[in-house]
Design a protein around this motif. Structure first.
Motif, mmCIF file in Angstrom:
data_model
loop_
_atom_site.group_PDB
_atom_site.id
_atom_site.type_symbol
_atom_site.label_atom_id
_atom_site.label_comp_id
_atom_site.label_asym_id
_atom_site.label_seq_id
_atom_site.Cartn_x
_atom_site.Cartn_y
_atom_site.Cartn_z
ATOM 1 N N THR A 124 0.868 -1.186 0.000
ATOM 2 C CA THR A 124 0.000 0.000 0.000
ATOM 3 C C THR A 124 0.901 1.231 0.000
ATOM 4 O O THR A 124 2.111 1.127 0.251
ATOM 5 C CB THR A 124 -0.919 0.021 1.235
ATOM 6 O OG1 THR A 124 -0.103 0.091 2.417
ATOM 7 C CG2 THR A 124 -1.794 -1.219 1.295
ATOM 8 N N PRO A 125 0.358 2.406 -0.253
ATOM 9 C CA PRO A 125 1.223 3.597 -0.356
ATOM 10 C C PRO A 125 1.923 4.008 0.933
ATOM 11 O O PRO A 125 2.896 4.748 0.880
ATOM 12 C CB PRO A 125 0.245 4.693 -0.813
ATOM 13 C CG PRO A 125 -0.877 3.971 -1.463
ATOM 14 C CD PRO A 125 -1.022 2.701 -0.700
ATOM 15 N N GLU A 126 1.463 3.566 2.100
ATOM 16 C CA GLU A 126 2.051 4.044 3.354
ATOM 17 C C GLU A 126 2.795 2.925 4.073
ATOM 18 O O GLU A 126 2.272 1.823 4.255
ATOM 19 C CB GLU A 126 0.963 4.596 4.280
ATOM 20 C CG GLU A 126 1.531 5.218 5.551
ATOM 21 C CD GLU A 126 0.463 5.844 6.431
ATOM 22 O OE1 GLU A 126 0.730 6.043 7.637
ATOM 23 O OE2 GLU A 126 -0.642 6.122 5.913
ATOM 24 N N ALA A 127 4.018 3.226 4.487
ATOM 25 C CA ALA A 127 4.855 2.261 5.196
ATOM 26 C C ALA A 127 5.561 2.955 6.353
ATOM 27 O O ALA A 127 5.830 4.165 6.297
ATOM 28 C CB ALA A 127 5.874 1.629 4.260
ATOM 29 N N HIS A 128 5.853 2.176 7.412
ATOM 30 C CA HIS A 128 6.519 2.707 8.607
ATOM 31 C C HIS A 128 7.760 1.860 8.917
ATOM 32 O O HIS A 128 7.725 0.627 8.781
ATOM 33 C CB HIS A 128 5.585 2.671 9.813
ATOM 34 C CG HIS A 128 4.458 3.645 9.731
ATOM 35 N ND1 HIS A 128 3.951 4.287 10.845
ATOM 36 C CD2 HIS A 128 3.733 4.116 8.699
ATOM 37 C CE1 HIS A 128 2.955 5.075 10.476
ATOM 38 N NE2 HIS A 128 2.804 4.983 9.171
ATOM 39 N N LEU A 129 8.813 2.528 9.352
ATOM 40 C CA LEU A 129 10.032 1.854 9.787
ATOM 41 C C LEU A 129 10.458 2.477 11.106
ATOM 42 O O LEU A 129 10.635 3.694 11.195
ATOM 43 C CB LEU A 129 11.138 2.002 8.736
ATOM 44 C CG LEU A 129 12.535 1.503 9.132
ATOM 45 C CD1 LEU A 129 12.509 0.003 9.409
ATOM 46 C CD2 LEU A 129 13.550 1.822 8.045
ATOM 47 N N GLU A 130 10.618 1.644 12.136
ATOM 48 C CA GLU A 130 11.003 2.128 13.462
ATOM 49 C C GLU A 130 12.279 1.423 13.912
ATOM 50 O O GLU A 130 12.424 0.219 13.733
ATOM 51 C CB GLU A 130 9.890 1.865 14.485
ATOM 52 C CG GLU A 130 8.551 2.495 14.133
ATOM 53 C CD GLU A 130 7.480 2.182 15.167
ATOM 54 O OE1 GLU A 130 7.857 1.938 16.334
ATOM 55 O OE2 GLU A 130 6.289 2.176 14.813
ATOM 56 N N TYR A 131 13.177 2.188 14.513
ATOM 57 C CA TYR A 131 14.401 1.604 15.048
ATOM 58 C C TYR A 131 14.929 2.464 16.186
ATOM 59 O O TYR A 131 14.568 3.649 16.311
ATOM 60 C CB TYR A 131 15.468 1.438 13.964
ATOM 61 C CG TYR A 131 15.961 2.730 13.346
ATOM 62 C CD1 TYR A 131 17.083 3.400 13.850
ATOM 63 C CD2 TYR A 131 15.319 3.280 12.237
ATOM 64 C CE1 TYR A 131 17.536 4.581 13.284
ATOM 65 C CE2 TYR A 131 15.770 4.471 11.660
ATOM 66 C CZ TYR A 131 16.875 5.109 12.187
ATOM 67 O OH TYR A 131 17.327 6.281 11.624
ATOM 68 N N TYR A 132 15.765 1.860 17.028
ATOM 69 C CA TYR A 132 16.410 2.563 18.136
ATOM 70 C C TYR A 132 17.862 2.823 17.761
ATOM 71 O O TYR A 132 18.621 1.890 17.490
ATOM 72 C CB TYR A 132 16.330 1.746 19.423
ATOM 73 C CG TYR A 132 14.957 1.695 20.038
ATOM 74 C CD1 TYR A 132 14.544 2.652 20.962
ATOM 75 C CD2 TYR A 132 14.058 0.688 19.702
ATOM 76 C CE1 TYR A 132 13.281 2.611 21.521
ATOM 77 C CE2 TYR A 132 12.788 0.631 20.262
ATOM 78 C CZ TYR A 132 12.409 1.594 21.171
ATOM 79 O OH TYR A 132 11.151 1.543 21.737
ATOM 80 N N ASP A 133 18.234 4.089 17.767
ATOM 81 C CA ASP A 133 19.594 4.478 17.406
ATOM 82 C C ASP A 133 20.400 4.702 18.687
ATOM 83 O O ASP A 133 20.099 5.616 19.467
ATOM 84 C CB ASP A 133 19.559 5.761 16.567
ATOM 85 C CG ASP A 133 20.901 6.062 15.931
ATOM 86 O OD1 ASP A 133 21.902 5.452 16.336
ATOM 87 O OD2 ASP A 133 20.949 6.926 15.030
ATOM 88 N N PRO A 134 21.433 3.884 18.919
ATOM 89 C CA PRO A 134 22.223 4.031 20.152
ATOM 90 C C PRO A 134 23.212 5.190 20.095
ATOM 91 O O PRO A 134 23.945 5.420 21.071
ATOM 92 C CB PRO A 134 22.956 2.687 20.240
ATOM 93 C CG PRO A 134 23.116 2.259 18.814
ATOM 94 C CD PRO A 134 21.886 2.744 18.102
ATOM 95 N N SER A 135 23.259 5.924 18.979
ATOM 96 C CA SER A 135 24.250 6.995 18.857
ATOM 97 C C SER A 135 23.845 8.275 19.590
ATOM 98 O O SER A 135 24.534 9.294 19.472
ATOM 99 C CB SER A 135 24.505 7.311 17.376
ATOM 100 O OG SER A 135 23.337 7.828 16.753
#
Length: 324
Positions: A124-135
């Motif tokens: 579908t046109p909408e996508a989500h990406l989540e992550y934790y950045d330790p920097s």
């Protein structure tokens, strides 16, 4: 699918199966996957929402990328987004289906130097990406973080939202985000529209602030779930809960009607008896008036003496046998 696998397929096919492939055809087969990858990168994202939540539920930076593909994008679409390799596996890779809910989807993670490339299929046109950045750098009371968008895709509109951690002060964001609002969870958000970016353009955002404690924002949020329940639950889940409440209401109503009818049937003789009862003074006078006289009535079930005018036994409620 791994890009290397796609490129090497014609070579493997010709080598192991003895197929003679014309040089022009072989070159076309080799170049086609590269052209496909290039076509993927030439797509312009309609909207890119970057959400940065420092020290929310971990002492790291929670990064949430919300991507909206253009209306003319051919679906399904293979999307590749890069994240810092130090972030490890992404926390969530989801697409928003036609029912409005976010569903997790499979992805492939490949690492090159300091970056990890997350490839997945957007249905579908909408996508989500989540992550934790330790920097996210924490030195005493000082906090610092640098977000980088490396321009893998052109972007029509980029918006950035930064959540202020509980207990933070002296927030400095570069470039400046001019809109300041309070969210439903009582946290402060800084927002700004960055605008359009070309493919290959690098965007950097620097965040600095002071914080005296290591307390996470989620630990300080109100415990009252009356606000967040309707917001966090999906529409389908709320419908299920609503129907569950309706069913429980019907069950309790039916049970109440049944109990009322049963209790009415049992107490009916008692009501008739109460209408013929005398006062306590009359009963005492009748009992103390001496030995039973001729014509005294007794209950044929329990033997209890009745009082003149009674139609039901005062002890067991049995209808008396009255000779008329």
């Amino acid at each position: 699918m791994n890009r290397n696998n796609r490129v090497s397929t014609p070579f493997i096919f010709g080598k192991f199966f003895g197929v003679k492939i014309a040089p022009v055809l072989l070159l076309a087969l080799l170049v086609a996957p590269l052209q496909n990858v290039q076509a993927q990168n030439e797509v312009t994202l309609e909207v890119l929402e970057v959400n940065l939540w420092p020290e929310y539920d971990r002492p790291e930076m929670l990064v949430i990328l919300q991507v909206t593909l253009p209306a003319d994008a051919v679906l399904p679409f293979e999307l590749t987004l890069r994240i810092p390799a130090a972030a490890g596996e992404p926390f969530a890779v989801t697409v928003r289906e036609s029912d409005g809910e976010l569903y997790e989807t499979e992805y492939e993670r490949t690492v090159s130097d300091e970056w990890a490339f997350i490839t997945f299929t957007a249905t579908t046109p909408e996508a989500h990406l989540e992550y934790y950045d330790p920097s996210l750098t924490i030195l005493g009371t000082e906090r610092r973080y640098v977000f980088q968008w490396s321009g893998d895709y052109a972007v029509q509109v980029m918006n950035v939202h930064v959540q202020e951690p509980v207990g933070a002060r002296d927030m400095h964001i570069s470039p400046s985000l001019s809109t300041v609002t309070e969210g439903f969870n009582s946290l402060i958000y800084y927002s700004g529209m960055i605008g359009s970016l070309n493919a290959g353009d690098t965007f950097l955002l620097t965040l600095d602030y002071q914080k005296e404690t290591e307390t996470l924002s989620i630990e300080q949020l109100p415990t009252d779930t009356s606000i967040s329940l309707g917001t966090l639950l999906g529409e389908n889940t709320k419908k299920i809960l609503l129907w569950g409440l309706v069913v429980l209401g019907v069950v309790f109503t039916a049970g109440g009607v049944w109990w009322f009818r049963k209790s009415t049937r049992v107490s009916a003789p008692q009501k008739k008896r109460h209408r013929t009862q005398r006062t306590k003074t009359e009963e005492r006078i009748q009992i103390d008036s001496g030995p039973p006289r001729e014509g005294t009535l007794y209950c044929h079930m329990c033997g209890k003496q009745a009082i003149a005018g009674d139609r039901f036994c005062r002890a067991c409620g049995t209808q008396l046998r009255i000779n008329t």
